[in-house]
Design an enzyme around this catalytic site. Structure first.
Site, PDB file in Angstrom:
ATOM      1  CG  ASP A 167       1.948 -39.516   1.518  1.00 51.55           C
ATOM      2  OD1 ASP A 167       2.182 -39.188   2.690  1.00 51.55           O
ATOM      3  OD2 ASP A 167       0.922 -39.162   0.908  1.00 51.55           O
ATOM      4  CD  GLU A 190      -1.566 -36.809   6.228  1.00 51.18           C
ATOM      5  OE1 GLU A 190      -1.490 -35.712   5.631  1.00 51.18           O
ATOM      6  OE2 GLU A 190      -1.660 -37.896   5.606  1.00 51.18           O
ATOM      7  CD  GLU A 191      -1.972 -40.333   3.430  1.00 52.40           C
ATOM      8  OE1 GLU A 191      -2.829 -39.581   2.916  1.00 52.40           O
ATOM      9  OE2 GLU A 191      -0.777 -40.336   3.077  1.00 52.40           O
TER      10      GLU A 191
END
Length: 401
Positions: free
Chosen positions: A115, A148-149
């Site tokens: 991810d 994003e994280e």
């Protein structure tokens, strides 16, 4: 058209070996650029935007954007976009990927970084396959987002005119390539500063105002009211649902909450979140936390009758969305999954996605998985069968008539 799965896996292993935790994506951005050029993408088609100059937390680089002009019979069709994010969670620092049968596992006690190195592998493989076989396709934008994280910042701050006005987009971020994700939750990110009064806890505790106790009373009230964890209000079809969590509790950046056991704690900083598929309900959850902290601050007083104070701030991280199944982007997604031998699983996600902001920007976006499993944990692994399907799916999406 079969995809060169060995080359796709080699790319994935290559990307997994490059560290790039959220906010520190410069190195993986360079590696992706190099791999794209090796795949035949001209240098002039690859660029970094300046989103990092608008992101309110330090970010090494902007989003990576690639323009692929249309080719053949589809060259004048509406532009489509494929996207993913190139950052990982901090737990991935120091990962050591290793291929084990049809899995990629980790030899280090860290998260692996599937991810979202899986998504990066899919997008570069798409570019490579289109070039290698000279496949007909419409104009395509590839977007690799930063941060994003840590808040979907790259997707939030991208400039739409940088993307070439795509009619639809396909995001890669998740497990199964057959998952057709057409909706996701919205979320508030909140912080509260609790101001008390220090005093000697052994000599004159009555002169102090404990920020720790204010926090404890507030959280106890939130829990008793059913606002913590899984939140369900009402029954049956009219029930409103969401989630909430309390995250880091500190005394500020790099400091513990409280300096010693013999000092009444005068300051505590708490961070948390509220989520729901209902755009109004996650704000109700946040409101319940705010009310609980304010009420608790008034309850904790010292011998002079003075009470604590709180400063509560909330910001919407991303907004919920749910696209209709008859939209062209959803129909295309379902048809493509079926065409590569999958069974489409149309669903909504309980986590935030870059798609939240793309939809907010006016670009209908479906999200697929690419082989991630146990993301954000030290047990993370990658299913190469799903990764291969995700690569084949991308080629199908890009070339279908």
């Amino acid at each position: 058209m079969p995809v060169d799965t060995k080359a796709a896996t080699d790319r994935l292993m290559r990307f997994l070996s490059v560290e790039g935790v959220t906010g520190q994506e410069a190195a993986i951005g360079r590696e992706l650029t190099a791999a794209l050029k090796e795949s035949g993408v001209p240098d002039k088609a690859i660029r970094l935007d300046d989103a990092n100059t608008r992101i309110p937390v330090p970010t090494e680089t902007g989003n990576l954007i690639v323009d692929l002009p249309g080719r053949g019979a589809l060259h004048n069709q509406p532009r489509i976009m494929f996207m993913t994010h190139m950052d990982t969670v901090p737990l991935c620092a120091g990962a050591k990927p290793k291929k084990s049968g049809r899995k990629i596992v980790n030899e280090a006690r860290t998260a692996l970084g599937g991810d979202n190195r899986c998504g990066c592998g899919v997008l570069v493989t798409l570019a490579a396959e289109l070039e290698k076989h000279k496949l007909d396709h419409p104009p395509i934008t590839l977007l690799f987002c930063v941060r994003e994280e840590s808040g979907l910042y790259g997707a939030r701050h991208v400039k739409l005119d940088e993307l070439g006005s795509p009619a639809m987009a396909f995001n890669y971020d998740g497990g199964s390539a057959s998952n057709v994700v057409i909706g996701a939750v919205g979320a508030d990110r909140w912080t509260v500063e609790i101001f008390g009064r220090a005093s000697h806890a052994g000599v004159a505790p009555e002169r102090g105002i404990s920020s720790t106790m204010i926090m404890a009373l507030a959280l106890a009230e939130v829990k008793a009211g059913g606002w913590f964890g899984k939140v369900v209000k009402g029954k049956g079809a009219s029930a409103r649902m969401g989630t909430s969590n309390v995250g880091p509790v500190t005394g500020g950046e790099g400091r513990p909450a409280g300096d010693a056991t013999n000092v009444v704690t005068d300051y505590v900083h708490v961070r948390g979140e509220s989520r729901s598929h209902d755009g109004k309900f996650f704000k109700e959850i946040t409101k319940a936390y705010k009310a609980a902290f304010e009420k608790a601050a008034k309850k904790v007083t010292n011998a002079q009758g003075k009470s604590g104070k709180v400063k509560f701030k909330a910001e919407t991280d991303y907004y919920p969305f749910r696209m209709k199944e008859n939209l062209p982007v959803v129909k295309r997604a379902i048809e493509a999954v079926s065409a590569v031998g999958g069974t489409p699983n149309v669903r909504a996600a309980n986590g935030g996605l870059d798609a939240n902001w793309m939809v907010r920007h006016g670009i209908p976006t479906v999200t697929f998985g690419a082989g991630q499993n146990e993301a954000h944990t030290i047990d993370e692994w990658i299913n190469l069968d799903e990764y291969d399907r995700a690569c084949a799916l991308a080629v199908q999406l890009a070339t279908m008539r």
